[in-house]
Design an enzyme around this catalytic site. Sequence first.
Site, PDB file in Angstrom:
ATOM      1  N   THR A 180      49.863  71.436  68.816  1.00  0.00           N
ATOM      2  CA  THR A 180      50.907  70.596  69.125  1.00  0.00           C
ATOM      3  C   THR A 180      51.005  69.975  70.612  1.00  0.00           C
ATOM      4  O   THR A 180      50.722  70.890  71.436  1.00  0.00           O
ATOM      5  CB  THR A 180      52.430  71.666  69.060  1.00  0.00           C
ATOM      6  OG1 THR A 180      52.287  72.282  67.622  1.00  0.00           O
ATOM      7  CG2 THR A 180      53.353  71.136  69.189  1.00  0.00           C
ATOM      8  N   CYS A 195      42.886  66.390  74.289  1.00  0.00           N
ATOM      9  CA  CYS A 195      43.034  67.723  73.685  1.00  0.00           C
ATOM     10  C   CYS A 195      42.663  67.468  72.058  1.00  0.00           C
ATOM     11  O   CYS A 195      43.158  66.704  71.435  1.00  0.00           O
ATOM     12  CB  CYS A 195      44.582  68.136  73.639  1.00  0.00           C
ATOM     13  SG  CYS A 195      44.973  69.642  72.679  1.00  0.00           S
ATOM     14  N   THR A 218      45.544  67.601  69.272  1.00  0.00           N
ATOM     15  CA  THR A 218      46.694  66.852  69.607  1.00  0.00           C
ATOM     16  C   THR A 218      46.023  65.494  68.871  1.00  0.00           C
ATOM     17  O   THR A 218      45.069  64.867  69.377  1.00  0.00           O
ATOM     18  CB  THR A 218      47.016  66.332  70.971  1.00  0.00           C
ATOM     19  OG1 THR A 218      47.499  67.754  71.384  1.00  0.00           O
ATOM     20  CG2 THR A 218      48.168  65.353  71.243  1.00  0.00           C
ATOM     21  N   SER A 278      46.286  62.856  73.426  1.00  0.00           N
ATOM     22  CA  SER A 278      45.601  62.784  72.356  1.00  0.00           C
ATOM     23  C   SER A 278      43.967  62.377  72.529  1.00  0.00           C
ATOM     24  O   SER A 278      43.187  62.861  71.579  1.00  0.00           O
ATOM     25  CB  SER A 278      46.113  61.955  71.350  1.00  0.00           C
ATOM     26  OG  SER A 278      45.911  60.516  71.786  1.00  0.00           O
TER      27      SER A 278
END
Length: 177
Positions: free
Chosen positions: A6, A164, A167, A161
């Site tokens: 998340t 990570c 993500t 994104s």
Amino acid sequence: MDFHGTTVLCVKRNDSVIIASDGQVTMGNTVLKHNAKKIRKLYNGQVLTGFAGSTADAFTLFERFEGKLETYKGNLLRAAVELAKDWRTDKILRRLEALLIVADKEHILIISGNGDVIEPEDQVAAIGSGGPFAFAAAKALYDNTELPAKEIAIKAMEIASKICIYTNNIIITEELS
């Protein structure tokens, strides 16, 4: 089995408050879903919320927080403090594993199960596995450009994104303006 994945980011600039999240849900090293909605509007569309952590726990907290907003007539600070107190002292709630970002036109707050209610110094806050990356990118864009809140949030989430692994680049937004 651990659930990861998340990134939730909130940016406030001028009269606009935006909350953004990615859509990825991961269990272990497997992606289960790409377009999960981790953010929502509460209190007649006047409050933005987002969560990082267990989905069931987050929905329990959303319901509790919405109840606190109703009790305190939309007073975000009071509702957040009362939720944090309950979360910290209630034997069942204490076991919930999640972080919340909540925001209205005036405040951005991070609420934790440790009883923390944190109002960031800046107009940017982030939680979750990609939170530090999204925060750093958003802070740099906020301080060095005149981009509107929504563009800052989307660009920062795109950067997170790429860094990570929990993500993704399916970005969902909600806005108060």
